[in-house]
Design a protein around this motif. Structure first.
Motif, PDB file in Angstrom:
ATOM      1  N   MET A   4      -3.216  17.526   7.983  1.00  0.00           N
ATOM      2  CA  MET A   4      -1.833  17.697   8.404  1.00  0.00           C
ATOM      3  C   MET A   4      -1.713  17.571   9.915  1.00  0.00           C
ATOM      4  O   MET A   4      -2.647  17.911  10.659  1.00  0.00           O
ATOM      5  CB  MET A   4      -1.297  19.069   7.982  1.00  0.00           C
ATOM      6  N   ASP A   5      -0.538  17.113  10.367  1.00  0.00           N
ATOM      7  CA  ASP A   5      -0.280  17.044  11.799  1.00  0.00           C
ATOM      8  C   ASP A   5       0.240  18.391  12.294  1.00  0.00           C
ATOM      9  O   ASP A   5       0.261  19.381  11.547  1.00  0.00           O
ATOM     10  CB  ASP A   5       0.708  15.909  12.115  1.00  0.00           C
ATOM     11  N   GLY A   6       0.654  18.430  13.556  1.00  0.00           N
ATOM     12  CA  GLY A   6       1.100  19.682  14.149  1.00  0.00           C
ATOM     13  C   GLY A   6       2.385  20.222  13.569  1.00  0.00           C
ATOM     14  O   GLY A   6       2.774  21.361  13.863  1.00  0.00           O
ATOM     15  N   TYR A   7       3.058  19.431  12.737  1.00  0.00           N
ATOM     16  CA  TYR A   7       4.293  19.862  12.095  1.00  0.00           C
ATOM     17  C   TYR A   7       4.075  20.187  10.614  1.00  0.00           C
ATOM     18  O   TYR A   7       5.036  20.316   9.846  1.00  0.00           O
ATOM     19  CB  TYR A   7       5.362  18.774  12.226  1.00  0.00           C
ATOM     20  N   ASN A   8       2.797  20.301  10.210  1.00  0.00           N
ATOM     21  CA  ASN A   8       2.432  20.607   8.824  1.00  0.00           C
ATOM     22  C   ASN A   8       2.906  19.547   7.844  1.00  0.00           C
ATOM     23  O   ASN A   8       3.252  19.854   6.695  1.00  0.00           O
ATOM     24  CB  ASN A   8       2.940  21.990   8.412  1.00  0.00           C
ATOM     25  N   ASN A   9       2.905  18.309   8.304  1.00  0.00           N
ATOM     26  CA  ASN A   9       3.159  17.163   7.433  1.00  0.00           C
ATOM     27  C   ASN A   9       1.847  16.420   7.215  1.00  0.00           C
ATOM     28  O   ASN A   9       1.051  16.264   8.147  1.00  0.00           O
ATOM     29  CB  ASN A   9       4.179  16.210   8.070  1.00  0.00           C
ATOM     30  N   ARG A  16      -5.779  12.058   4.474  1.00  0.00           N
ATOM     31  CA  ARG A  16      -6.373  11.458   5.683  1.00  0.00           C
ATOM     32  C   ARG A  16      -6.231  12.466   6.809  1.00  0.00           C
ATOM     33  O   ARG A  16      -5.154  13.004   7.036  1.00  0.00           O
ATOM     34  CB  ARG A  16      -5.667  10.159   6.085  1.00  0.00           C
ATOM     35  N   ASN A  17      -7.318  12.702   7.515  1.00  0.00           N
ATOM     36  CA  ASN A  17      -7.287  13.618   8.647  1.00  0.00           C
ATOM     37  C   ASN A  17      -7.257  12.802   9.937  1.00  0.00           C
ATOM     38  O   ASN A  17      -8.190  12.059  10.224  1.00  0.00           O
ATOM     39  CB  ASN A  17      -8.516  14.534   8.629  1.00  0.00           C
ATOM     40  N   GLY A  18      -6.188  12.954  10.721  1.00  0.00           N
ATOM     41  CA  GLY A  18      -5.981  12.071  11.864  1.00  0.00           C
ATOM     42  C   GLY A  18      -6.684  12.470  13.136  1.00  0.00           C
ATOM     43  O   GLY A  18      -6.486  11.830  14.165  1.00  0.00           O
ATOM     44  N   TYR A  19      -7.493  13.521  13.089  1.00  0.00           N
ATOM     45  CA  TYR A  19      -8.155  13.988  14.307  1.00  0.00           C
ATOM     46  C   TYR A  19      -9.618  14.304  13.998  1.00  0.00           C
ATOM     47  O   TYR A  19     -10.050  14.304  12.843  1.00  0.00           O
ATOM     48  CB  TYR A  19      -7.445  15.245  14.845  1.00  0.00           C
ATOM     49  N   PHE A  20     -10.404  14.571  15.039  1.00  0.00           N
ATOM     50  CA  PHE A  20     -11.795  14.982  14.857  1.00  0.00           C
ATOM     51  C   PHE A  20     -11.815  16.369  14.226  1.00  0.00           C
ATOM     52  O   PHE A  20     -11.150  17.291  14.706  1.00  0.00           O
ATOM     53  CB  PHE A  20     -12.536  14.998  16.196  1.00  0.00           C
TER      54      PHE A  20
END
Length: 228
Positions: free
Chosen positions: A171-176, A47-51
């Motif tokens: 991934m989020d900004g923490y590579n999770n 899942r990609n949480g951003y545009f």
């Protein structure tokens, strides 16, 4: 057929029709450290949480990783905004889901091939593969074979574009990896873009309306994304 199999195949025709007809290949290049790159596995659901900013242009590869994405629901922003036409700028909506169909390596470059799938197709795509998948994989591999020797597209090396694309999908900004069982709330400044992408891509069916819970997202994440 057992009950679990019947449940997985529910709405399979609608899922198929959302995913495959009109699907086009899009590109996003970035530099990933090996410990990040190695977290991606074939068959994985993301899942990609951003545009997600992508380009329909796929030239030569400067960075070490190329995400190539088959999607029928990428909004062609370059058609309505002349400022981004040179990038071939398209955008895939926040909270979109993808299946890793293939990971392909040539020399020191890696291509990760993603299929954009609807929110209510996760069970289906975790268990089912289509003949179309292999056709797409073959096409994506040929693209990489051809383009790895090409010159890069200068516009896609501009600072403005790199700042929008030089990070991994899912991934989020923490590579999770973003959790699949939640979705990220859209901030007020992103609501117009979110609804605009859905309208531009005719993505208004229930098959892509997630029923899972919403996770809180620190304001700083969206503030940095929208520059506010």
């Amino acid at each position: 057929m057992i009950e679990d199999d019947k449940k997985i195949l529910e709405n399979s025709e609608e899922i198929f029709n959302w995913t495959y007809p009109g699907a086009t290949l899009y590109y996003k290049d970035c530099d990933l450290k090996s410990n990040v790159l190695n977290q991606f596995k074939q068959g994985q659901i993301l899942r990609n949480g951003y545009f997600l900013d992508v380009s329909w242009k796929g030239g030569g590869i400067v960075k070490n990783t190329r995400f190539i994405i088959a999607s029928s629901k990428a909004a062609k922003l370059y058609e309505i905004n002349p400022d981004v036409e040179k990038y071939g700028h398209c955008c895939i909506n926040a909270n979109s889901y993808f299946k890793v169909l293939n990971i392909y390596k040539l020399k020191d470059k890696t291509q990760i091939f993603l299929l954009h799938i609807p929110a209510n197709g996760l069970d289906y795509f975790s268990k089912v593969s289509s003949n179309f998948d292999q056709q797409f994989i073959d096409k994506a591999k040929k693209s990489f074979d051809d383009k790895i020797e090409m010159n890069p597209i200068p516009e896609l090396l501009e600072k403005r574009w790199i700042e929008r694309t030089d990070f991994p999908v899912g991934m989020d900004g923490y590579n999770n990896f973003y959790p699949l069982e939640t979705i990220t709330p859209i901030p007020k400044q992103g609501e117009l873009l979110y609804s605009g992408i859905r309208n531009l891509t005719n993505d208004n069916s229930e098959i892509n309306n997630s029923k899972i819970k919403i996770e809180d997202k620190p304001k700083g994440f969206w503030n940095s994304l929208f520059g506010k």
